[in-house]
Write an enzyme that holds these catalytic residues in place. Structure first.
Site, mmCIF file in Angstrom:
data_model
loop_
_atom_site.group_PDB
_atom_site.id
_atom_site.type_symbol
_atom_site.label_atom_id
_atom_site.label_comp_id
_atom_site.label_asym_id
_atom_site.label_seq_id
_atom_site.Cartn_x
_atom_site.Cartn_y
_atom_site.Cartn_z
ATOM 1 N N THR A 116 40.450 -0.196 -8.937
ATOM 2 C CA THR A 116 41.394 -1.224 -7.965
ATOM 3 C C THR A 116 42.439 -1.049 -7.300
ATOM 4 O O THR A 116 42.879 0.113 -7.486
ATOM 5 C CB THR A 116 42.335 -2.248 -8.939
ATOM 6 O OG1 THR A 116 41.350 -2.627 -9.409
ATOM 7 C CG2 THR A 116 43.099 -3.291 -7.901
ATOM 8 N N LYS A 191 40.294 -8.642 -5.408
ATOM 9 C CA LYS A 191 41.074 -8.606 -6.931
ATOM 10 C C LYS A 191 42.459 -8.589 -6.690
ATOM 11 O O LYS A 191 42.941 -8.540 -7.634
ATOM 12 C CB LYS A 191 40.923 -7.042 -6.686
ATOM 13 C CG LYS A 191 41.157 -6.230 -8.452
ATOM 14 C CD LYS A 191 40.713 -6.788 -9.837
ATOM 15 C CE LYS A 191 40.923 -6.331 -10.851
ATOM 16 N NZ LYS A 191 41.067 -5.297 -11.149
ATOM 17 N N LYS A 259 50.556 -0.826 -10.050
ATOM 18 C CA LYS A 259 50.248 -0.088 -8.888
ATOM 19 C C LYS A 259 49.219 -1.656 -8.669
ATOM 20 O O LYS A 259 50.227 -1.503 -6.952
ATOM 21 C CB LYS A 259 49.073 0.807 -10.081
ATOM 22 C CG LYS A 259 48.185 1.061 -8.491
ATOM 23 C CD LYS A 259 46.745 0.473 -8.532
ATOM 24 C CE LYS A 259 45.864 0.823 -9.485
ATOM 25 N NZ LYS A 259 44.123 0.551 -9.671
#
Length: 310
Positions: A116, A191, A259
């Site tokens: 990701t 995502k 993150k």
């Protein structure tokens, strides 16, 4: 793409395709294992070689760096941690361009980043791969350790249709929901949608189970009842069960989730969106990480919300 052109696409196969896998963490090692079990010659690299030991024992070839792996493979898959790690492994660490994947890709090879990461970085990687006569796909996944282990991941792909069609048999070994969502970067944007949903959901699950505990309910029994209703889903039925069992081991690390939320928040701001639930969840997880929860699974946020020492 017309039907005749589509028919000419040659997909990967164990007889003709050497697959490299870089990054063998909680999810990556299971994903690589599925590819190896299907008979593909597997090449591996990860920063901690001991994580590669089971795959090596089963016949995988170890490489000392990403450059050597890329030069030996027809498909290179990466599953690393942060965008900075992705940039280093593709463009070369410490500014040494020759040490990266892109400088060593074979013409016609396909690189697949399943980390990701940032959509803009995915676009840069795809452009650089195309300059070498290769292709790059961004293909982040969802499903946590369970989905990786059971080959039931959701795989969100951005990039070239022909490259996607060529490597789809590999995606099918790792996931059950696989889709090409658009050009380079589209997988990462998808995502971010996924992580925005999870940010609000896992926080709400933790709050709800804290409420159940404080009300004196049997939280396991509560899950049995509400898990089959409108509240049901992975965050409640799987991670909620782990909360009830006080199992805060990582299926997905808190620090990596922070993150991801940071990337999503940055993209939302760039697009002029004010996502208040995402912002609140990010703030709560950052506080939890600062209080010692960085290496917990995301369900660990319950410990802070419920003031639970579990």
């Amino acid at each position: 793409m017309g039907n005749q052109e589509r028919k000419r696409i040659v997909t990967v196969s164990p007889e003709t395709t050497h697959v490299g896998f870089i990054g063998l963490g909680i999810m990556g090692r299971s994903m690589a294992g599925h590819i190896q079990a299907a008979g593909y010659p597997l090449h591996v690299y990860t920063r901690s070689r001991d994580k590669a030991a089971p795959l090596e024992q089963a016949g995988a070839t170890w490489h000392d760096d990403p450059a050597a792996l890329a030069a030996a493979c027809d498909v290179v898959i990466t599953m690393v941690g942060y965008p900075a790690d992705v940039e280093a492994v593709y463009f070369g660490a410490d500014g040494r361009a020759g040490s990266g994947i892109l400088a060593n890709l074979k013409p016609g090879a396909v690189a697949i980043d399943m980390t990701t990461s940032a959509p803009t970085l995915a676009e840069r990687i795809a452009a650089a791969a195309a300059e070498r006569g290769a292709a790059a796909l961004d293909a982040p996944v969802s499903g946590s350790d369970v989905g990786a282990r059971e080959a039931k991941l959701a795989i969100m792909v951005g990039g070239d249709r022909a490259a996607f069609d060529r490597v789809k048999p590999l995606f099918d070994l790792m996931g059950t929901s696989v889709a090409l969502l658009g050009p380079a970067g589209a997988g990462q944007h998808t995502k971010m949608v996924n992580q925005t949903v999870i940010a609000g959901t896992i926080t709400a699950v933790a709050e709800a189970l804290a409420y159940a505990d404080r009300a004196g309910l049997d939280a396991g029994q509560v899950l049995d009842v509400i898990g089959g209703g409108a509240a049901g889903g992975f965050q409640l039925n799987v991670l909620g069960r782990r909360i009830v069992q006080r199992d805060f081991a990582p299926g997905f690390y808190v620090h990596l989730f922070i993150k991801d939320m940071g990337i999503a928040a940055g993209e939302a701001e760039r697009m002029g969106l004010d996502l208040e639930v995402l912002t609140l969840a990010k703030t709560l997880f950052e506080r939890f990480a600062a209080e010692g929860g960085r290496e917990d699974g995301t369900q660990g946020i319950f410990r802070m919300i419920a003031k639970d020492s579990g």
